[in-house]
Design a protein around this motif. Structure first.
Motif, PDB file in Angstrom:
ATOM      1  N   ALA A 128       0.829  -1.208   0.000  1.00  0.00           N
ATOM      2  CA  ALA A 128       0.000   0.000   0.000  1.00  0.00           C
ATOM      3  C   ALA A 128       0.859   1.252   0.000  1.00  0.00           C
ATOM      4  CB  ALA A 128      -0.937  -0.011   1.208  1.00  0.00           C
ATOM      5  N   LEU A 129       1.943   1.266   0.773  1.00  0.00           N
ATOM      6  CA  LEU A 129       2.820   2.429   0.823  1.00  0.00           C
ATOM      7  C   LEU A 129       3.451   2.677  -0.547  1.00  0.00           C
ATOM      8  CD1 LEU A 129       4.278   4.685   2.300  1.00  0.00           C
ATOM      9  CD2 LEU A 129       6.005   3.006   3.037  1.00  0.00           C
ATOM     10  N   GLU A 130       3.925   1.614  -1.202  1.00  0.00           N
ATOM     11  CA  GLU A 130       4.533   1.781  -2.523  1.00  0.00           C
ATOM     12  C   GLU A 130       3.504   2.271  -3.539  1.00  0.00           C
ATOM     13  OE1 GLU A 130       7.780   1.618  -3.095  1.00  0.00           O
ATOM     14  OE2 GLU A 130       7.922   1.265  -0.928  1.00  0.00           O
ATOM     15  N   ALA A 131       2.276   1.803  -3.407  1.00  0.00           N
ATOM     16  CA  ALA A 131       1.218   2.253  -4.314  1.00  0.00           C
ATOM     17  C   ALA A 131       0.904   3.727  -4.083  1.00  0.00           C
ATOM     18  CB  ALA A 131      -0.032   1.404  -4.121  1.00  0.00           C
ATOM     19  N   GLN A 132       0.896   4.153  -2.826  1.00  0.00           N
ATOM     20  CA  GLN A 132       0.660   5.568  -2.538  1.00  0.00           C
ATOM     21  C   GLN A 132       1.776   6.435  -3.131  1.00  0.00           C
ATOM     22  OE1 GLN A 132      -1.952   6.933  -1.475  1.00  0.00           O
ATOM     23  NE2 GLN A 132      -3.009   5.717   0.078  1.00  0.00           N
ATOM     24  N   LYS A 133       3.007   5.955  -3.064  1.00  0.00           N
ATOM     25  CA  LYS A 133       4.125   6.686  -3.665  1.00  0.00           C
ATOM     26  C   LYS A 133       3.924   6.834  -5.173  1.00  0.00           C
ATOM     27  CE  LYS A 133       7.658   5.079  -0.371  1.00  0.00           C
ATOM     28  NZ  LYS A 133       8.892   4.256  -0.246  1.00  0.00           N
ATOM     29  N   ALA A 134       3.476   5.748  -5.805  1.00  0.00           N
ATOM     30  CA  ALA A 134       3.259   5.782  -7.258  1.00  0.00           C
ATOM     31  C   ALA A 134       2.158   6.773  -7.616  1.00  0.00           C
ATOM     32  CB  ALA A 134       2.914   4.384  -7.763  1.00  0.00           C
ATOM     33  N   LEU A 135       1.078   6.782  -6.846  1.00  0.00           N
ATOM     34  CA  LEU A 135       0.009   7.755  -7.099  1.00  0.00           C
ATOM     35  C   LEU A 135       0.526   9.179  -6.936  1.00  0.00           C
ATOM     36  CD1 LEU A 135      -3.004   6.055  -5.253  1.00  0.00           C
ATOM     37  CD2 LEU A 135      -2.637   6.180  -7.719  1.00  0.00           C
ATOM     38  N   SER A 136       1.373   9.395  -5.955  1.00  0.00           N
ATOM     39  CA  SER A 136       1.936  10.735  -5.741  1.00  0.00           C
ATOM     40  C   SER A 136       2.776  11.183  -6.925  1.00  0.00           C
ATOM     41  CB  SER A 136       2.788  10.751  -4.470  1.00  0.00           C
ATOM     42  OG  SER A 136       1.988  10.520  -3.327  1.00  0.00           O
ATOM     43  N   GLU A 137       3.327  10.236  -7.657  1.00  0.00           N
ATOM     44  CA  GLU A 137       4.122  10.562  -8.845  1.00  0.00           C
ATOM     45  C   GLU A 137       3.266  10.630 -10.109  1.00  0.00           C
ATOM     46  OE1 GLU A 137       7.149  11.484  -8.850  1.00  0.00           O
ATOM     47  OE2 GLU A 137       7.737  10.989  -6.799  1.00  0.00           O
ATOM     48  N   GLY A 138       1.952  10.528  -9.945  1.00  0.00           N
ATOM     49  CA  GLY A 138       1.067  10.636 -11.096  1.00  0.00           C
ATOM     50  C   GLY A 138       0.970   9.389 -11.939  1.00  0.00           C
ATOM     51  N   LEU A 139       1.222   8.221 -11.340  1.00  0.00           N
ATOM     52  CA  LEU A 139       1.221   6.956 -12.063  1.00  0.00           C
ATOM     53  C   LEU A 139      -0.043   6.146 -11.771  1.00  0.00           C
ATOM     54  CD1 LEU A 139       4.892   5.822 -11.350  1.00  0.00           C
ATOM     55  CD2 LEU A 139       4.043   6.863 -13.452  1.00  0.00           C
ATOM     56  N   HIS A 140      -0.589   5.525 -12.810  1.00  0.00           N
ATOM     57  CA  HIS A 140      -1.565   4.473 -12.590  1.00  0.00           C
ATOM     58  C   HIS A 140      -0.852   3.315 -11.889  1.00  0.00           C
ATOM     59  CE1 HIS A 140      -4.391   6.473 -15.295  1.00  0.00           C
ATOM     60  NE2 HIS A 140      -3.422   6.573 -16.192  1.00  0.00           N
ATOM     61  N   VAL A 141      -1.594   2.499 -11.129  1.00  0.00           N
ATOM     62  CA  VAL A 141      -0.982   1.428 -10.342  1.00  0.00           C
ATOM     63  C   VAL A 141      -1.552   0.084 -10.745  1.00  0.00           C
ATOM     64  CG1 VAL A 141      -0.753   0.453  -8.022  1.00  0.00           C
ATOM     65  CG2 VAL A 141      -0.481   2.914  -8.370  1.00  0.00           C
ATOM     66  N   MET A 142      -0.669  -0.843 -11.052  1.00  0.00           N
ATOM     67  CA  MET A 142      -1.033  -2.252 -11.197  1.00  0.00           C
ATOM     68  C   MET A 142      -0.493  -2.952  -9.960  1.00  0.00           C
ATOM     69  SD  MET A 142      -2.223  -4.914 -12.842  1.00  0.00           S
ATOM     70  CE  MET A 142      -1.957  -6.698 -13.019  1.00  0.00           C
ATOM     71  N   LEU A 143      -1.388  -3.245  -9.007  1.00  0.00           N
ATOM     72  CA  LEU A 143      -0.990  -3.776  -7.701  1.00  0.00           C
ATOM     73  C   LEU A 143      -1.106  -5.296  -7.720  1.00  0.00           C
ATOM     74  CD1 LEU A 143      -0.008  -3.038  -4.926  1.00  0.00           C
ATOM     75  CD2 LEU A 143      -2.329  -2.446  -4.273  1.00  0.00           C
ATOM     76  N   PHE A 144      -0.031  -5.945  -8.123  1.00  0.00           N
ATOM     77  CA  PHE A 144       0.010  -7.402  -8.242  1.00  0.00           C
ATOM     78  C   PHE A 144      -0.042  -8.083  -6.875  1.00  0.00           C
ATOM     79  CE2 PHE A 144       2.230 -11.465  -9.080  1.00  0.00           C
ATOM     80  CZ  PHE A 144       1.572 -11.893 -10.212  1.00  0.00           C
ATOM     81  N   SER A 145       0.415  -7.368  -5.841  1.00  0.00           N
ATOM     82  CA  SER A 145       0.560  -7.958  -4.507  1.00  0.00           C
ATOM     83  C   SER A 145      -0.770  -8.392  -3.914  1.00  0.00           C
ATOM     84  CB  SER A 145       1.202  -6.943  -3.556  1.00  0.00           C
ATOM     85  OG  SER A 145       2.435  -6.485  -4.062  1.00  0.00           O
ATOM     86  N   ASP A 146      -0.714  -9.489  -3.160  1.00  0.00           N
ATOM     87  CA  ASP A 146      -1.831  -9.923  -2.320  1.00  0.00           C
ATOM     88  C   ASP A 146      -1.601  -9.423  -0.894  1.00  0.00           C
ATOM     89  OD1 ASP A 146      -3.450 -11.412  -4.107  1.00  0.00           O
ATOM     90  OD2 ASP A 146      -1.999 -13.043  -4.053  1.00  0.00           O
TER      91      ASP A 146
END
Length: 508
Positions: A128-146
């Motif tokens: 979740a933290l890495e996904a939040q970082k990606a959103l902050s950089e303006g990136l769509h997120v493909m969250l493969f993690s379970d």
């Protein structure tokens, strides 16, 4: 048996690389069990369960652990060497290539400013933290993690919607955007059908079936298994629908979900202006399932969307019908059980939706599924579920994961049919049929029937026809869809061949 373990300090590798290293070890001779994973508390607990002493497990969450159990020390050392070669061996680099990968997201973005999607594959507690970082950089997120908490998923998707950015997942095994596959994906032709999928293997099955029918896919957006629950409310699914409504290449839409909340699913269907069908697995709401365009199998949902576009469904396979009738005749009377060993959770769910109409009792999850004393009448097991992949590679990557269980069926005189899916494509084992075929042959030689649906396309790297031929030579009966395989399995187990040609009927 010899246990051997090495710890690589601060050597993070994503879960896809970990799975590949695990597979490399398992393919070494003399290896009984192996694993490559980050030293999270859950993974260390799994290691302890596999026989490693606690004083050997001196590792932190950022450390990479390679562990193996083999018949002797030499076999264990060879396996570890294979894993290290898979993870750390340097590849020849062309002039100008960077010598090391970027250390973090911002470094990667400085090197490729055109990137607009971040694919995240880290242990659940950190995803979740890495996904939040990606959103902050303006990136769509493909969250493969379970393993992402529902509260974290909701926060990510609410923020993504506010920013106009997709959060695909968590647990999104497959997406296919503009011809590019993310996670497990097949090489399919472009076409007019947009797919909103809470499931990876469900999306793959539909995309491949559309490809076989000559139709094709515009995009497939994996929204994750929990998106259409009441907790999340279909946030990503609604964004996907809005995108497909605007997309000129998309003429029709198919929604695929397991255990969908009735209100969330109905709300999505009501908002669509383009033709839409839904495949809702494991949903018991009668009013939802009675709606026009709602189905409980991937086969019927795909044929329905094809019909909307003017493509008739293919005829039922007469040869399969003949094989089913012959198999039902030759089975010995004590063989009555159906055992399904699936790599795809949605494919397992689909088979259960069919089998439950005819068979009982059916066990879906079992910690010791083949205990001869506690053995259920019928068993459908999702080998790709988190409970079975914790500390182990996914069965689509590690084809050998099902071999031991297949051989147990060969030793069981009550088994009538073993039902398998085989999903090929990018990210899957390079030649899974070669691993499974010997065990399939043993099951067939024991007097049971093996039914397989191979999901893939002719352009996939594993060669679809090669996979099919290997399984046919081993004695397996091949079905064109997982639904058709499930109908055939029930028909054989009950000695009622007519069931093999059943199709879903709607109450609406």
């Amino acid at each position: 048996m010899r246990l051997l373990l090495t710890v690589h300090r601060g050597a993070y590798k994503d879960s896809v690389r970990q799975m590949a290293a695990t597979r490399a070890m398992l393919e070494a001779s003399g290896v009984e069990w192996a694993g490559a994973f980050m030293a999270t508390p859950a993974n260390l607990q799994q290691l302890h369960a596999e026989g490693f002493a606690e004083n050997e497990l001196d590792a932190q969450a950022n450390d990479l652990v390679l562990a193996v159990r083999a018949e002797d020390g030499a076999s264990a050392q060879r396996a570890l060497a294979r894993a290290e070669a898979s993870l750390f061996a340097s590849e020849p680099q062309s002039k100008g290539d960077r010598e090391t990968p970027p250390a973090d997201l911002r470094t990667a973005l400085r090197e490729d400013r055109a990137a607009n999607v971040a694919m995240i594959s880290v242990p659940g507690p950190y995803a979740a933290l890495e996904a939040q970082k990606a959103l902050s950089e303006g990136l769509h997120v493909m969250l493969f993690s379970d393993g992402v908490e529902l509260a974290d998923e909701l926060a990510l998707k609410q923020r993504g919607r506010m920013l106009g950015l997709f959060v695909m997942g968590p647990g999104a095994g497959t997406s296919w955007i503009g011809g590019i596959g993310f996670g497990f994906a097949n090489r399919v032709r472009p076409g007019p059908v947009g797919i909103i999928a809470a499931s990876g293997t469900g999306a793959q099955a539909v995309m491949c079936l559309l490809d076989h029918m000559g139709i094709g896919t515009s995009h497939a957006i994996g929204v994750g298994a929990h998106d259409l629950t009441a907790d999340i409310g279909g946030l990503s699914a609604h964004m996907a629908l809005e995108a497909f409504e605007r997309d000129e290449t998309t003429s029709a839409i198919i929604l695929i979900s397991k255990q969908a909340d009735a209100a969330a699913a109905a709300g999505l269907l009501d908002r669509a202006s383009k033709p839409i069908v839904a495949v809702l697995l494991g949903t018991t709401d009668e009013s939802l399932m009675a709606r026009k365009g709602v189905y409980s199998t991937l086969e019927q949902g795909t044929y329905a969307i094809a019909g909307m576009l003017g493509f008739p469904p293919p005829p039922l396979d007469a040869y399969l019908t003949e094989q089913v009738a012959a198999a039902a005749t030759r089975l010995s009377p004590e063989r009555t059980r159906v055992v399904g060993l699936f790599s795809g959770g949605t494919l397992c769910e689909e088979a259960a939706a069919i089998a439950v109409r005819h068979l009982a009792p059916i066990e879906r999850i079992a910690s010791s599924p083949f205990d001869p004393i506690k053995r259920p009448a019928h068993l459908l097991l999702d080998m790709g579920d988190e409970d079975h992949t914790r500390g182990k590679p996914h069965p689509m990557i590690d084809a050998a994961a099902r071999v031991v269980l297949l051989l147990e069926q060969a030793a069981d005189p009550t088994v009538a049919v073993v039902l398998l899916d085989l999903v090929i494509g990018e990210g899957s084992h390079p030649d899974p049929a070669s691993v499974l075929a010997p065990a399939v042959a043993d099951v067939v030689a024991s007097g049971a029937v093996v039914l397989v649906c191979v999901i893939g396309t002719p352009t996939d790297p594993q060669d679809l026809e090669k996979q099919r031929r290997q399984l046919e030579r081993a004695g397996a009966i091949l079905a064109p869809t997982t639904a058709r395989a499930a109908y055939a399995a029930v028909a054989i187990a009950l000695r009622q061949p007519s069931i093999a040609v059943e199709t879903e009927t709607q109450t609406s």
